[in-house]
Design a protein around this motif. Structure first.
Motif, PDB file in Angstrom:
ATOM      1  N   VAL A   1       0.884  -1.172   0.000  1.00 24.64           N
ATOM      2  CA  VAL A   1       0.000   0.000   0.000  1.00 24.64           C
ATOM      3  C   VAL A   1       0.918   1.217   0.000  1.00 24.64           C
ATOM      4  CG1 VAL A   1      -1.800   1.267   1.236  1.00 24.64           C
ATOM      5  CG2 VAL A   1      -1.810  -1.247   1.241  1.00 24.64           C
TER       6      VAL A   1
ATOM      7  N   ILE B   1       1.559   5.502  -1.148  1.00 21.91           N
ATOM      8  CA  ILE B   1       1.179   6.801  -1.704  1.00 21.91           C
ATOM      9  C   ILE B   1       2.381   7.331  -2.476  1.00 21.91           C
ATOM     10  CG2 ILE B   1       0.510   9.191  -1.229  1.00 21.91           C
ATOM     11  CD1 ILE B   1      -0.902   8.174   1.307  1.00 21.91           C
TER      12      ILE B   1
ATOM     13  N   ARG C   1       3.849  10.456  -4.328  1.00 24.80           N
ATOM     14  CA  ARG C   1       3.638  11.916  -4.426  1.00 24.80           C
ATOM     15  C   ARG C   1       4.525  12.440  -5.538  1.00 24.80           C
ATOM     16  NH1 ARG C   1       4.376  14.621   1.206  1.00 24.80           N
ATOM     17  NH2 ARG C   1       3.247  16.300   0.145  1.00 24.80           N
TER      18      ARG C   1
ATOM     19  N   ALA D   1      -1.022  12.953  -6.328  1.00 24.42           N
ATOM     20  CA  ALA D   1      -0.833  11.815  -5.416  1.00 24.42           C
ATOM     21  C   ALA D   1      -1.536  10.608  -6.026  1.00 24.42           C
ATOM     22  CB  ALA D   1      -1.415  12.123  -4.039  1.00 24.42           C
TER      23      ALA D   1
ATOM     24  N   LEU E   1      -2.732   6.741  -4.804  1.00 27.61           N
ATOM     25  CA  LEU E   1      -2.805   5.654  -3.832  1.00 27.61           C
ATOM     26  C   LEU E   1      -2.777   4.353  -4.617  1.00 27.61           C
ATOM     27  CD1 LEU E   1      -3.098   4.379  -1.062  1.00 27.61           C
ATOM     28  CD2 LEU E   1      -5.573   4.762  -1.199  1.00 27.61           C
TER      29      LEU E   1
ATOM     30  N   ILE F   1      -2.376   0.180  -4.511  1.00 26.69           N
ATOM     31  CA  ILE F   1      -2.463  -1.022  -3.676  1.00 26.69           C
ATOM     32  C   ILE F   1      -2.214  -2.236  -4.569  1.00 26.69           C
ATOM     33  CG2 ILE F   1      -3.844  -2.388  -2.070  1.00 26.69           C
ATOM     34  CD1 ILE F   1      -5.466   0.069  -1.396  1.00 26.69           C
TER      35      ILE F   1
ATOM     36  N   ILE G   1       5.936   6.496  -0.770  1.00 28.15           N
ATOM     37  CA  ILE G   1       5.796   6.422   0.680  1.00 28.15           C
ATOM     38  C   ILE G   1       4.949   5.198   1.034  1.00 28.15           C
ATOM     39  CG2 ILE G   1       5.157   7.687   2.760  1.00 28.15           C
ATOM     40  CD1 ILE G   1       5.291  10.268   1.092  1.00 28.15           C
ATOM     41  N   ASP G   2       5.604   4.129   1.465  1.00 33.03           N
ATOM     42  CA  ASP G   2       4.899   2.887   1.788  1.00 33.03           C
ATOM     43  C   ASP G   2       4.138   3.020   3.097  1.00 33.03           C
ATOM     44  OD1 ASP G   2       5.714   1.817  -0.536  1.00 33.03           O
ATOM     45  OD2 ASP G   2       7.006   0.273   0.316  1.00 33.03           O
ATOM     46  N   GLN G   3       2.968   2.409   3.121  1.00 31.24           N
ATOM     47  CA  GLN G   3       2.012   2.603   4.206  1.00 31.24           C
ATOM     48  C   GLN G   3       1.562   1.267   4.802  1.00 31.24           C
ATOM     49  OE1 GLN G   3       0.937   5.845   4.852  1.00 31.24           O
ATOM     50  NE2 GLN G   3       2.008   6.759   3.118  1.00 31.24           N
TER      51      GLN G   3
ATOM     52  N   ILE H   1      -7.126  14.192   1.121  1.00 26.90           N
ATOM     53  CA  ILE H   1      -6.105  13.478   1.885  1.00 26.90           C
ATOM     54  C   ILE H   1      -5.835  14.298   3.143  1.00 26.90           C
ATOM     55  CG2 ILE H   1      -3.723  12.657   1.974  1.00 26.90           C
ATOM     56  CD1 ILE H   1      -3.857  12.244  -1.065  1.00 26.90           C
TER      57      ILE H   1
ATOM     58  N   TYR I   1     -10.024   5.744   4.312  1.00 24.38           N
ATOM     59  CA  TYR I   1      -8.937   4.760   4.313  1.00 24.38           C
ATOM     60  C   TYR I   1      -7.722   5.336   5.025  1.00 24.38           C
ATOM     61  CZ  TYR I   1      -6.561   0.636   2.400  1.00 24.38           C
ATOM     62  OH  TYR I   1      -5.911  -0.569   2.245  1.00 24.38           O
TER      63      TYR I   1
ATOM     64  N   MET J   1      -4.000   5.205   6.861  1.00 25.57           N
ATOM     65  CA  MET J   1      -2.706   4.558   6.636  1.00 25.57           C
ATOM     66  C   MET J   1      -1.644   5.165   7.525  1.00 25.57           C
ATOM     67  SD  MET J   1      -2.980   4.812   2.481  1.00 25.57           S
ATOM     68  CE  MET J   1      -4.099   6.229   2.619  1.00 25.57           C
ATOM     69  N   GLN J   2      -0.659   4.325   7.904  1.00 24.55           N
ATOM     70  CA  GLN J   2       0.467   4.752   8.734  1.00 24.55           C
ATOM     71  C   GLN J   2       1.750   4.547   7.931  1.00 24.55           C
ATOM     72  OE1 GLN J   2       1.419   1.961  11.873  1.00 24.55           O
ATOM     73  NE2 GLN J   2       2.100   3.600  13.246  1.00 24.55           N
ATOM     74  N   GLU J   3       2.582   5.584   7.839  1.00 21.85           N
ATOM     75  CA  GLU J   3       3.835   5.439   7.092  1.00 21.85           C
ATOM     76  C   GLU J   3       4.707   4.372   7.739  1.00 21.85           C
ATOM     77  OE1 GLU J   3       6.072   8.933   6.160  1.00 21.85           O
ATOM     78  OE2 GLU J   3       4.321   9.997   5.346  1.00 21.85           O
ATOM     79  N   LYS J   4       5.241   3.470   6.929  1.00 20.07           N
ATOM     80  CA  LYS J   4       6.075   2.399   7.477  1.00 20.07           C
ATOM     81  C   LYS J   4       7.334   2.956   8.133  1.00 20.07           C
ATOM     82  CE  LYS J   4       4.620  -1.359   4.437  1.00 20.07           C
ATOM     83  NZ  LYS J   4       4.696  -2.676   5.078  1.00 20.07           N
ATOM     84  N   ARG J   5       7.931   3.982   7.507  1.00 22.61           N
ATOM     85  CA  ARG J   5       9.222   4.473   8.008  1.00 22.61           C
ATOM     86  C   ARG J   5       9.098   5.663   8.937  1.00 22.61           C
ATOM     87  NH1 ARG J   5      13.874   2.174   6.069  1.00 22.61           N
ATOM     88  NH2 ARG J   5      13.367   0.383   4.747  1.00 22.61           N
TER      89      ARG J   5
ATOM     90  N   LEU K   1      -7.314   8.843   3.301  1.00 26.28           N
ATOM     91  CA  LEU K   1      -8.014   9.227   2.079  1.00 26.28           C
ATOM     92  C   LEU K   1      -9.510   9.200   2.382  1.00 26.28           C
ATOM     93  CD1 LEU K   1      -8.280   9.969  -0.882  1.00 26.28           C
ATOM     94  CD2 LEU K   1      -8.038   7.534  -1.461  1.00 26.28           C
TER      95      LEU K   1
ATOM     96  N   GLN L   1      -8.574  17.255  -3.157  1.00 25.10           N
ATOM     97  CA  GLN L   1      -8.044  16.669  -4.381  1.00 25.10           C
ATOM     98  C   GLN L   1      -9.106  16.605  -5.474  1.00 25.10           C
ATOM     99  OE1 GLN L   1      -4.795  15.395  -4.342  1.00 25.10           O
ATOM    100  NE2 GLN L   1      -4.494  15.747  -2.142  1.00 25.10           N
TER     101      GLN L   1
END
Lengths: 165, 165
Positions: free
Chosen positions: A67, A69, A71, A116, A118, A120, A153-155, B69, B104, B106-110, B118, B155
């Protein structure tokens, strides 16, 4: 180091390599998997309900899914051309790739040069297949000179079974 | 002025007013509508196909829809609490509000303290109903002290009929 993985990337020949080279592209490398985020938040869905959601949608977002985003900042003089390219790639990816669960592209209302997407992917294999398709390569090649900045940006999705109405 | 509409907003009492006060919340105020973005890009869908998509999904994203977003930065010490709150609000909004087409999160992995949501509302009325619901007000009140920054970025969807698989 953490910051550098999120610094904007000047587009050039390197852009073609970005999807392969950028840290965090592999869910396995990420410090938090979707499942861990969900369990931390106590948000896991009853198994039966999750399976029902999966049957309904045909494909489920799992901890193996990607998942992301993306940008993108586009040359203001070439926005119209870029919108056609990115929309075409999204339509074809959804129509022709079963492993592309969503490719939802958006343009900021107040900064039209900011896009942007999204994205998946059902799993890593679906992503690797996607970046080899002719429609993705056409998009990448033709947009190369239009794109000024790119972030991937991985989510972790917090409610992975959620689907659009 | 354009920049100010994207400057991060310190959360305080004012946060409760942000959804009402931030420029660009009303699609009517935006310099580009979804329809104009689509026509610029030559991406409009045949009317018959669009209607079929609408029947299939039950609700369609139209130029009257709000596609946003929300970018949120959370106090790192309170991320787990925040994830529960934002996921609960998203689940209840989707289950109880016909005009919420997607929420939807989402949490940034990093950067686990960075959350993106969204949000797709069928129209302005659906959004105004949403921010009056008990689950949104619970989320807003309980997350107030956890949220360090908030951006609401409206958006134009480039392929508005697209749905998740």
């Amino acid at each position: 180091m953490r910051q550098s993985s999120f610094s904007c990337i000047r587009i050039g020949i390197a852009a073609l390599l970005v999807p392969f080279a950028l840290p965090g592209n592999s869910p396995g490398q990420a410090p938090h998997s979707a499942s861990s985020a969900i369990s931390r938040a106590g948000m896991s869905m009853p198994r039966g309900k999750a399976k029902k959601e999966q049957r309904k949608s045909g494909r489920a977002v799992t901890p193996e899914s990607i998942v992301r985003i993306s940008r993108i900042e586009v040359d203001p003089a070439r926005i119209s051309e870029y919108l056609v390219l990115v929309a075409e790639c999204g339509r074809k990816s959804m129509a022709q790739e079963s492993g592309v669960l969503l490719m939802y592209s958006m343009q900021e209302k107040r900064h039209p040069e900011r896009i942007a997407v999204l994205e998946i992917y059902a799993d890593r294999a679906a992503y690797e297949h996607h970046i080899k398709t002719s429609h993705f390569r056409k998009y990448k090649q033709n947009s190369l000179a239009m794109v000024r900045k790119l972030e991937l940006i991985d989510q972790n999705p917090l409610v992975p079974e959620m689907k659009m109405k």
